[in-house]
Motif scaffolding. Structure first.
Motif, PDB file in Angstrom:
ATOM      1  N   ASP A  22       0.832  -1.196   0.000  1.00 22.60           N
ATOM      2  CA  ASP A  22       0.000   0.000   0.000  1.00 22.60           C
ATOM      3  C   ASP A  22       0.867   1.246   0.000  1.00 22.60           C
ATOM      4  O   ASP A  22       2.081   1.172  -0.161  1.00 22.60           O
ATOM      5  CB  ASP A  22      -0.963  -0.019   1.198  1.00 22.60           C
ATOM      6  N   VAL A  23       0.232   2.370   0.181  1.00 25.57           N
ATOM      7  CA  VAL A  23       0.926   3.660   0.110  1.00 25.57           C
ATOM      8  C   VAL A  23       2.097   3.730   1.103  1.00 25.57           C
ATOM      9  O   VAL A  23       3.091   4.394   0.837  1.00 25.57           O
ATOM     10  CB  VAL A  23      -0.071   4.829   0.318  1.00 25.57           C
ATOM     11  N   GLU A  24       2.001   3.021   2.214  1.00 28.81           N
ATOM     12  CA  GLU A  24       3.059   3.081   3.221  1.00 28.81           C
ATOM     13  C   GLU A  24       4.218   2.133   2.932  1.00 28.81           C
ATOM     14  O   GLU A  24       5.300   2.310   3.475  1.00 28.81           O
ATOM     15  CB  GLU A  24       2.481   2.779   4.608  1.00 28.81           C
ATOM     16  N   SER A  49      -1.693  -9.803   1.761  1.00 28.40           N
ATOM     17  CA  SER A  49      -3.076  -9.889   2.233  1.00 28.40           C
ATOM     18  C   SER A  49      -3.930  -8.703   1.803  1.00 28.40           C
ATOM     19  O   SER A  49      -5.153  -8.773   1.833  1.00 28.40           O
ATOM     20  CB  SER A  49      -3.095  -9.987   3.758  1.00 28.40           C
ATOM     21  N   PHE A  50      -3.277  -7.612   1.393  1.00 27.72           N
ATOM     22  CA  PHE A  50      -4.003  -6.397   1.030  1.00 27.72           C
ATOM     23  C   PHE A  50      -3.169  -5.597   0.041  1.00 27.72           C
ATOM     24  O   PHE A  50      -1.952  -5.496   0.182  1.00 27.72           O
ATOM     25  CB  PHE A  50      -4.262  -5.541   2.279  1.00 27.72           C
ATOM     26  N   VAL A  51      -3.844  -5.024  -0.946  1.00 26.49           N
ATOM     27  CA  VAL A  51      -3.181  -4.122  -1.880  1.00 26.49           C
ATOM     28  C   VAL A  51      -4.124  -2.957  -2.164  1.00 26.49           C
ATOM     29  O   VAL A  51      -5.320  -3.158  -2.352  1.00 26.49           O
ATOM     30  CB  VAL A  51      -2.769  -4.850  -3.181  1.00 26.49           C
ATOM     31  N   ASP A  52      -3.592  -1.734  -2.138  1.00 24.85           N
ATOM     32  CA  ASP A  52      -4.423  -0.568  -2.447  1.00 24.85           C
ATOM     33  C   ASP A  52      -4.059  -0.048  -3.835  1.00 24.85           C
ATOM     34  O   ASP A  52      -3.250  -0.643  -4.553  1.00 24.85           O
ATOM     35  CB  ASP A  52      -4.298   0.520  -1.370  1.00 24.85           C
ATOM     36  N   SER A  53      -4.671   1.052  -4.224  1.00 30.35           N
ATOM     37  CA  SER A  53      -4.453   1.584  -5.573  1.00 30.35           C
ATOM     38  C   SER A  53      -2.995   1.972  -5.808  1.00 30.35           C
ATOM     39  O   SER A  53      -2.483   1.821  -6.918  1.00 30.35           O
ATOM     40  CB  SER A  53      -5.376   2.779  -5.833  1.00 30.35           C
ATOM     41  N   THR A  54      -2.311   2.425  -4.780  1.00 35.80           N
ATOM     42  CA  THR A  54      -0.900   2.776  -4.908  1.00 35.80           C
ATOM     43  C   THR A  54      -0.073   1.529  -5.199  1.00 35.80           C
ATOM     44  O   THR A  54       0.827   1.552  -6.041  1.00 35.80           O
ATOM     45  CB  THR A  54      -0.383   3.466  -3.634  1.00 35.80           C
ATOM     46  N   PRO A  78      -1.169 -14.537  -6.685  1.00 35.61           N
ATOM     47  CA  PRO A  78      -1.838 -13.558  -5.808  1.00 35.61           C
ATOM     48  C   PRO A  78      -2.916 -14.236  -4.975  1.00 35.61           C
ATOM     49  O   PRO A  78      -3.577 -15.167  -5.439  1.00 35.61           O
ATOM     50  CB  PRO A  78      -2.449 -12.558  -6.792  1.00 35.61           C
ATOM     51  N   GLN A  79      -3.062 -13.783  -3.746  1.00 31.87           N
ATOM     52  CA  GLN A  79      -4.141 -14.265  -2.877  1.00 31.87           C
ATOM     53  C   GLN A  79      -5.475 -13.989  -3.561  1.00 31.87           C
ATOM     54  O   GLN A  79      -5.586 -13.043  -4.351  1.00 31.87           O
ATOM     55  CB  GLN A  79      -4.102 -13.534  -1.526  1.00 31.87           C
ATOM     56  N   PRO A  80      -6.512 -14.773  -3.274  1.00 36.06           N
ATOM     57  CA  PRO A  80      -7.813 -14.575  -3.933  1.00 36.06           C
ATOM     58  C   PRO A  80      -8.348 -13.142  -3.839  1.00 36.06           C
ATOM     59  O   PRO A  80      -8.843 -12.609  -4.831  1.00 36.06           O
ATOM     60  CB  PRO A  80      -8.730 -15.573  -3.220  1.00 36.06           C
ATOM     61  N   ASP A  81      -8.252 -12.518  -2.677  1.00 37.04           N
ATOM     62  CA  ASP A  81      -8.755 -11.146  -2.533  1.00 37.04           C
ATOM     63  C   ASP A  81      -7.954 -10.165  -3.377  1.00 37.04           C
ATOM     64  O   ASP A  81      -8.501  -9.257  -3.988  1.00 37.04           O
ATOM     65  CB  ASP A  81      -8.731 -10.700  -1.069  1.00 37.04           C
ATOM     66  N   VAL A  82      -6.648 -10.358  -3.415  1.00 36.52           N
ATOM     67  CA  VAL A  82      -5.785  -9.489  -4.216  1.00 36.52           C
ATOM     68  C   VAL A  82      -6.056  -9.725  -5.703  1.00 36.52           C
ATOM     69  O   VAL A  82      -6.168  -8.779  -6.484  1.00 36.52           O
ATOM     70  CB  VAL A  82      -4.299  -9.725  -3.865  1.00 36.52           C
ATOM     71  N   ALA A  83      -6.192 -10.986  -6.082  1.00 34.85           N
ATOM     72  CA  ALA A  83      -6.492 -11.313  -7.483  1.00 34.85           C
ATOM     73  C   ALA A  83      -7.824 -10.703  -7.911  1.00 34.85           C
ATOM     74  O   ALA A  83      -7.957 -10.219  -9.038  1.00 34.85           O
ATOM     75  CB  ALA A  83      -6.518 -12.830  -7.675  1.00 34.85           C
ATOM     76  N   GLU A  84      -8.798 -10.700  -7.029  1.00 36.63           N
ATOM     77  CA  GLU A  84     -10.109 -10.123  -7.339  1.00 36.63           C
ATOM     78  C   GLU A  84     -10.011  -8.615  -7.557  1.00 36.63           C
ATOM     79  O   GLU A  84     -10.609  -8.071  -8.484  1.00 36.63           O
ATOM     80  CB  GLU A  84     -11.112 -10.441  -6.227  1.00 36.63           C
ATOM     81  N   VAL A  85      -9.257  -7.934  -6.721  1.00 42.81           N
ATOM     82  CA  VAL A  85      -9.069  -6.489  -6.885  1.00 42.81           C
ATOM     83  C   VAL A  85      -8.374  -6.221  -8.217  1.00 42.81           C
ATOM     84  O   VAL A  85      -8.767  -5.322  -8.969  1.00 42.81           O
ATOM     85  CB  VAL A  85      -8.262  -5.892  -5.714  1.00 42.81           C
TER      86      VAL A  85
END
Length: 106
Positions: A22-24, A49-54, A78-85
């Motif tokens: 993410d941004v950080e 586990s998480f990816v944002d637009s950045t 990629p994890q399923p949630d990340v792949a979905e995004v």
């Protein structure tokens, strides 16, 4: 928090990420990738586990830079949630991916 591990073998650099992209944390990835000299870059997202637009934009920018240098970048597992995004924003069509469990296919 993001943990970055780097493995180099036979002209391939695999960057394994664990945590949130993410941004950080995106600067960590960019710093590591900036030092890579191999033709092929693999970015393993199995631990993300998480990816944002950045984070997504950073992956796209890295991929574009790699292509301009004549190399290739591959997204691994990629994890399923990340792949979905990635699918929702269309990055699945722009970034080469390997979703095989071991990520061994190249």
């Amino acid at each position: 928090m993001l943990k970055v591990d780097v493995y180099v073998d036979r002209g391939v650099c695999r960057v394994v990420l664990n945590g949130e992209l993410d941004v950080e944390t995106v600067a960590q990835l960019q710093e590591v990738v900036g030092k890579v000299e191999e033709h092929t870059l693999e970015v393993d997202l199995s631990g993300v586990s998480f990816v944002d637009s950045t984070g997504l934009k950073s992956l796209l920018d890295i991929s574009n830079d790699w292509r301009q240098k004549g190399g290739q970048m591959l997204i691994l597992r990629p994890q399923p949630d990340v792949a979905e995004v990635m699918r929702l924003v269309g990055l699945d069509r722009l970034l080469a991916q390997n979703t095989a469990p071991g990520g061994e296919e190249r």
